[in-house]
Motif scaffolding. Structure first.
Motif, PDB file in Angstrom:
ATOM      1  N   GLY A 559       0.629  -1.339   0.060  1.00  8.77           N
ATOM      2  CA  GLY A 559      -0.139  -0.257   0.676  1.00  8.77           C
ATOM      3  C   GLY A 559       0.943   0.826  -0.124  1.00  8.77           C
ATOM      4  O   GLY A 559      -0.017   2.268   0.336  1.00  8.77           O
ATOM      5  N   ALA A 560       2.404   1.277  -0.182  1.00  3.15           N
ATOM      6  CA  ALA A 560       3.328   2.147  -0.341  1.00  3.15           C
ATOM      7  C   ALA A 560       3.071   2.932  -1.778  1.00  3.15           C
ATOM      8  O   ALA A 560       3.726   3.915  -2.229  1.00  3.15           O
ATOM      9  N   GLY A 561       2.106   2.491  -2.807  1.00  2.60           N
ATOM     10  CA  GLY A 561       2.288   3.290  -3.629  1.00  2.60           C
ATOM     11  C   GLY A 561       3.714   2.383  -4.879  1.00  2.60           C
ATOM     12  O   GLY A 561       2.806   1.014  -4.990  1.00  2.60           O
ATOM     13  N   VAL A 562       4.839   3.128  -5.415  1.00  4.19           N
ATOM     14  CA  VAL A 562       5.095   2.636  -5.461  1.00  4.19           C
ATOM     15  C   VAL A 562       6.374   3.585  -5.218  1.00  4.19           C
ATOM     16  O   VAL A 562       6.794   4.469  -4.685  1.00  4.19           O
ATOM     17  N   VAL A 563       7.830   2.524  -5.439  1.00  7.59           N
ATOM     18  CA  VAL A 563       9.022   3.059  -4.401  1.00  7.59           C
ATOM     19  C   VAL A 563       9.865   2.951  -5.898  1.00  7.59           C
ATOM     20  O   VAL A 563      10.161   1.906  -6.889  1.00  7.59           O
ATOM     21  N   TYR A 564      10.699   4.067  -5.846  1.00  4.39           N
ATOM     22  CA  TYR A 564      11.305   4.647  -7.030  1.00  4.39           C
ATOM     23  C   TYR A 564      13.073   3.908  -7.312  1.00  4.39           C
ATOM     24  O   TYR A 564      13.929   3.710  -5.919  1.00  4.39           O
ATOM     25  N   ALA A 565      13.225   3.273  -8.053  1.00  5.32           N
ATOM     26  CA  ALA A 565      14.564   2.971  -7.927  1.00  5.32           C
ATOM     27  C   ALA A 565      15.294   2.960  -9.151  1.00  5.32           C
ATOM     28  O   ALA A 565      15.112   3.608 -10.545  1.00  5.32           O
ATOM     29  N   LYS A 566      17.381   2.453  -8.789  1.00 10.48           N
ATOM     30  CA  LYS A 566      17.847   3.027 -10.107  1.00 10.48           C
ATOM     31  C   LYS A 566      18.144   1.029 -10.980  1.00 10.48           C
ATOM     32  O   LYS A 566      18.405   0.538  -9.440  1.00 10.48           O
ATOM     33  N   TYR A 567      17.612   0.668 -11.578  1.00  7.29           N
ATOM     34  CA  TYR A 567      18.519  -0.621 -12.495  1.00  7.29           C
ATOM     35  C   TYR A 567      19.703  -0.339 -12.864  1.00  7.29           C
ATOM     36  O   TYR A 567      19.461   0.979 -14.278  1.00  7.29           O
ATOM     37  N   TYR A 568      19.847  -0.698 -13.190  1.00  4.77           N
ATOM     38  CA  TYR A 568      21.623  -1.178 -13.699  1.00  4.77           C
ATOM     39  C   TYR A 568      21.764  -2.841 -14.381  1.00  4.77           C
ATOM     40  O   TYR A 568      21.881  -3.782 -13.744  1.00  4.77           O
ATOM     41  N   GLY A 569      21.886  -2.695 -15.449  1.00  8.32           N
ATOM     42  CA  GLY A 569      21.468  -3.740 -16.656  1.00  8.32           C
ATOM     43  C   GLY A 569      22.805  -3.846 -17.403  1.00  8.32           C
ATOM     44  O   GLY A 569      23.034  -3.130 -17.780  1.00  8.32           O
ATOM     45  N   PRO A 570      22.558  -4.954 -18.896  1.00  8.81           N
ATOM     46  CA  PRO A 570      23.864  -5.422 -19.756  1.00  8.81           C
ATOM     47  C   PRO A 570      22.740  -3.944 -20.435  1.00  8.81           C
ATOM     48  O   PRO A 570      21.576  -4.382 -20.968  1.00  8.81           O
ATOM     49  N   LEU A 620      20.482  -3.225  -8.387  1.00  4.71           N
ATOM     50  CA  LEU A 620      18.769  -2.354  -8.061  1.00  4.71           C
ATOM     51  C   LEU A 620      19.201  -1.807  -6.750  1.00  4.71           C
ATOM     52  O   LEU A 620      19.841  -2.675  -5.683  1.00  4.71           O
ATOM     53  N   ASP A 621      19.129  -0.645  -7.425  1.00  7.41           N
ATOM     54  CA  ASP A 621      19.723   0.472  -5.730  1.00  7.41           C
ATOM     55  C   ASP A 621      17.825   1.545  -5.504  1.00  7.41           C
ATOM     56  O   ASP A 621      17.569   1.820  -6.560  1.00  7.41           O
ATOM     57  N   MET A 622      17.140   1.119  -4.479  1.00  3.28           N
ATOM     58  CA  MET A 622      16.222   1.593  -4.186  1.00  3.28           C
ATOM     59  C   MET A 622      16.045   2.530  -3.255  1.00  3.28           C
ATOM     60  O   MET A 622      16.337   2.665  -2.061  1.00  3.28           O
ATOM     61  N   ASP A 623      14.768   3.563  -3.167  1.00  5.95           N
ATOM     62  CA  ASP A 623      14.798   4.652  -1.974  1.00  5.95           C
ATOM     63  C   ASP A 623      13.594   4.639  -1.121  1.00  5.95           C
ATOM     64  O   ASP A 623      12.408   4.644  -1.493  1.00  5.95           O
ATOM     65  N   TYR A 624      14.041   2.999  -0.913  1.00  2.73           N
ATOM     66  CA  TYR A 624      12.928   2.580   0.249  1.00  2.73           C
ATOM     67  C   TYR A 624      12.887   3.451   0.955  1.00  2.73           C
ATOM     68  O   TYR A 624      12.820   4.820   0.981  1.00  2.73           O
ATOM     69  N   ARG A 625      11.050   3.530   1.574  1.00  2.00           N
ATOM     70  CA  ARG A 625      10.303   3.859   2.863  1.00  2.00           C
ATOM     71  C   ARG A 625      11.647   4.804   3.630  1.00  2.00           C
ATOM     72  O   ARG A 625      12.263   4.099   4.219  1.00  2.00           O
ATOM     73  N   GLY A 626      11.743   6.180   3.823  1.00  2.00           N
ATOM     74  CA  GLY A 626      12.438   7.103   5.416  1.00  2.00           C
ATOM     75  C   GLY A 626      13.577   7.192   4.788  1.00  2.00           C
ATOM     76  O   GLY A 626      14.498   8.743   4.472  1.00  2.00           O
TER      77      GLY A 626
END
Length: 810
Positions: A559-570, A620-626
């Motif tokens: 229920g937190a909506g979306v969690v923004y993140a940076k994804y690194y892939g080939p 994956l590098d996430m801006d988790y809650r907090g």
């Protein structure tokens, strides 16, 4: 967690150089190169400011090979200039302040005060002293330049060139004001000579007071403020009439502090160094305000007991429960110590945590920002000089904790209207409020943050930083101070900071990108094409084909909506079978935003993500809650529950990788430093089996031993709220370890003490756990500084993942 907020940035700025490596423009990365001294990368432009005439910009830049900063000066129009040599440094300027008529400017250089006549350009050195001066400001009438030395204020008269103290503060009892006791009275009654001596002394004192009142050329008579208090801050009004003194108890106990032990030393002997206190072991000193009338030489206390809510107890429910438990267990003294105060203590001094004093330009108004020591309220109050009282103007309240950010405030040019930032609506917004009127928001209630407000020289515009376009996109915007449309001024999507030119017509902008450290540009303040002034990146780094992070929105299953993140892939990634290994990187600091188009605090880690992708992982590098950047509720989600909402977000990130990027759910590793190390431990200990292995760098393992300023915001005091600490501390879940855990910690870390990791290690030993290791670094503090240690740290992480994530042995 103030130090954690800047951990990797400070590490980048202070790393001493060893042999500088050079990465080729093409070819594979290697760990030796990416963990070498960052001199091969380049250096960020730091602390830019305008020259007095507005034609040039100064900035600092770190040297290769050491941590020394050199000063540079460039023309704003043509970029001409460069590093200043020692002779040029002697003629440099510091960040300037101007009088209201814009006829004079003042600045600090090497700790001394300088004055410039803007018409002639003539420069006068006002002070030459061994101690540094600070806070230069012009008097309201422009006839004097005021500055401070510590908490003592001085005024330099421009016409006469005389410098005099604005006030003399004595934190002792007036020796002449003591009334004689019974024995002294008996002595005076018995010996007429003693009585004559006293009368003569009193006559001299009366004469000095009379002469001082009639002669402005004399040093003012001292204010005797008593020996029970000391000054935490002082602020002089621009008109020179008033002074506000922030006072605190003179003998507030320091409390017991742990020691950091240095094992590798110049002397060859182990050496102990006192560190900061544990949370709840020495709460901040309660502060109070004194109003000094420098003209009439009178002092009034400004009481806080009329502030709205100051007598409430926002922790009543928790307090009642804890006291009852203590009384039931027979700890009556501890229960008594937790009784709520009649009036909640506050802090006022401007320490970055929500306090401070702001005077209007004419000195006729003052505003004070106060913060409750229990972290639940902040007040902005004006000073009524007629009644000598505080008048509440704004009171943001938070059932969790009031943010230490977004606490800027001040006055519009009319001297009667306050402006301030507030999260009261859920997101940081800019407000204006007449003293006798209602507050009005200048920025709308959309879901974005505003920060760094700067009022233009003519007072017509506010310039500010906002992430209105997307949470990870920061630009400069402006809005009329009278209200109106918020307009985007810059187009970078990665602005770090900015400063207006003295005439308000230009902006100096520090901007960055994921693989570009902060660079300086100039553009019209109303918007327009920028002129790039610097490029301090090294060619070997800039030429490498770095993986650009993809900004993604991971759906929350809680229920937190979306969690923004940076994804690194080939590059050119296609659908893959569910067999790919992955790593989740967890940023530190807690309240920090790493998912943005600005440079990352974690430059070493970002290069390591590239290396991991080269080895076949996705990251994956996430801006988790907090995390910062997403409003009050996102920040507050971890209140009394650290490590729980964040873990939900990280597990959602893992599920997203499995669903969208062919990741094997049994081949996911996790790592991070500081708060990221804490979350790594929480992930392995609270969700055993979810991660193949984890590396926890300098992790807080037990919040009871962290500092007060950060921890009490989120978990309250441990004596008052012990359950929050048990819920939130990895050491409480040590019995759950079943996945490989690598702990790495600097032995002289004075932020998160190494004892946190050592205590958890001992707990795991006693629980007969397997596959856990600790690596200690004798010469490292919280922010690692030495390339050898960086390399060793990440070699071990790489080997951990290669063995247990990529290899997945049975």
């Amino acid at each position: 967690m103030r130090c954690l907020l800047l951990a990797s940035l400070i590490a980048l700025a202070t790393l001493p150089a060893i042999a500088i490596a050079a990465t080729p423009a093409a070819g594979p990365l290697d760990l030796e190169t990416i963990m070498a001294s960052p001199d091969w990368i380049g250096h960020p432009v730091e602390s830019p400011y305008w020259s007095v005439d507005g034609r040039s910009l100064y900035y600092a830049l770190k040297r290769d090979g050491d941590s020394v900063r050199d000063l540079y000066r460039l023309g704003a129009n043509d970029g001409a200039g460069g590093k200043l040599d020692p002779a040029a440094m002697a003629q440099a300027e510091g960040p300037a302040v101007f009088d209201r008529g814009h006829t004079h400017a003042a600045f600090l250089l090497h700790g001394d005060v300088f004055l410039v006549d803007l018409a002639s350009g003539h420069r006068t050195q006002v002070t030459r002293s061994p101690q540094p001066e600070s806070a230069p400001q012009f008097s309201a009438d422009g006839r004097a330049l005021q500055f401070r030395d510590g908490n003592d204020w001085y005024s330099y008269d421009l016409a006469s060139g005389v410098t005099a103290p604005a006030a003399v503060l004595k934190f002792a009892d007036d020796p002449q004001a003591n009334q004689p006791d019974a024995l002294e009275r008996q002595q005076l009654e018995t010996f007429s000579t003693l009585l004559e001596i006293k009368a003569d002394r009193d006559a001299h004192r009366t004469q000095q007071q009379t002469l001082a009142a009639a002669d402005p050329g004399r040093v003012p008579q001292p204010f005797w403020l008593g020996d029970k208090i000391k000054a935490a801050d002082t602020e002089l009004s621009p008109d020179g009439r008033w002074m506000l003194v922030v006072a605190e108890p003179a003998h507030h106990g320091d409390g017991k502090s742990p020691d950091v032990i240095h094992y590798v030393t110049d002397s060859g002997y182990t050496e102990a160094e006192p560190a900061r206190n544990y949370v709840g072991r020495n709460d901040p000193a309660s502060q109070s305000l004194l109003l000094l009338d420098l003209a009439s030489h009178k002092v009034w206390p400004l009481k806080t007991d009329n502030l709205p809510g100051i007598k409430d107890d926002p922790l009543k429910a928790i307090r009642t429960q804890t006291i009852a438990a203590l009384e039931k267990s027979g700890h009556d003294d501890e229960a008594k110590a937790l009784k709520a105060p009649d009036v909640r203590p506050v802090t006022i001094s401007g320490d970055g945590n929500g306090g401070g004093i702001a005077w209007s330009d004419d000195g006729n108004q003052a505003a004070v920002q106060l913060r409750a020591v229990d972290n639940k309220d902040r007040w902005i109050a004006s000073v009524d000089f007629a009644t000598h009282a505080l008048v509440s103007q704004d009171r943001p309240h938070d059932n969790a904790w009031i943010n230490w950010s977004f606490n800027d405030f001040g006055w519009l040019k009319d001297g009667r209207t306050l402006w301030y930032l507030s999260e009261a609506g859920g997101w940081s917004r800019l407000y204006v409020k007449p003293l006798d009127g209602a507050a009005k928001a200048l920025t709308d209630n959309s879901k974005f943050e505003v920060s760094q407000p700067q009022l233009s020289t003519d007072g017509k515009w506010f310039y500010l930083l906002a992430n209105k376009l997307a949470p990870y996109s920061y630009d400069v915007y402006r809005v009329p101070s009278s209200g109106g449309e918020l307009t985007r001024v810059t187009q970078y999507e990665g602005v770090d900071s900015f400063t207006l030119s003295p005439d308000g017509k230009q902006l100096a902008v520090l901007h960055s990108a994921p693989y570009m450290l902060s660079q300086l540009a100039v553009q019209p303040s109303a918007g327009g094409t920028p002129r790039e002034l610097t490029d301090t990146m090294k060619s070997g780094f800039a030429a490498h084909a770095w993986i650009q992070p993809q900004f993604v929105a991971v759906p929350s299953s809680h229920g937190a909506g979306v969690v923004y993140a940076k994804y690194y892939g080939p590059a050119g990634e296609t659908d893959a079978a569910a067999s790919r290994p992955a790593v989740i990187f967890v940023h530190g600091a807690g309240y920090l935003q790493d998912v943005s188009k600005q440079e990352t605090y974690y430059i070493h880690e970002q290069m390591f993500q590239n290396l991991l992708v080269q080895q076949g992982y996705v990251v994956l590098d996430m801006d988790y809650r907090g995390s910062a950047g997403y409003g009050r509720d996102w920040r507050d989600a971890i209140y009394r529950d650290m490590g729980h909402p964040e873990l939900e977000d990280l597990l959602d990130g893992k599920a997203w990788l499995v669903k969208h990027h062919g990741v094997d759910p049994k081949r996911v590793g996790i790592y991070g430093g500081s708060y990221g190390g804490f979350m790594t431990e929480m992930a392995l200990l609270r969700a055993p089996g979810e991660f193949a292995a984890g590396a926890a760098l300098r992790p807080p393992a037990d919040w009871v031993t962290y500092n007060h300023e950060y921890t009490s915001n989120i978990l309250n005091d441990p004596q008052l709220d012990p359950e929050a600490y048990k819920t939130s501390s990895p050491i409480e879940y040590a019995q759950n370890l079943r996945d490989p855990l690598l702990i790495e910690h600097g032995l002289i870390d004075d932020n998160v003490m190494a004892s946190d990791s050592i205590r958890l290690y001992q707990r795991l030993v006693e629980l007969h756990k397997k596959n856990f290791w600790i690596s200690l670094y004798p010469l490292e503090r919280h922010e690692f500084e030495h390339a050898d240690d960086w390399y060793d740290e990440y070699r071990r992480i790489d080997e951990l993942f290669d063995t247990y994530v990529k290899g997945q042995p049975k």
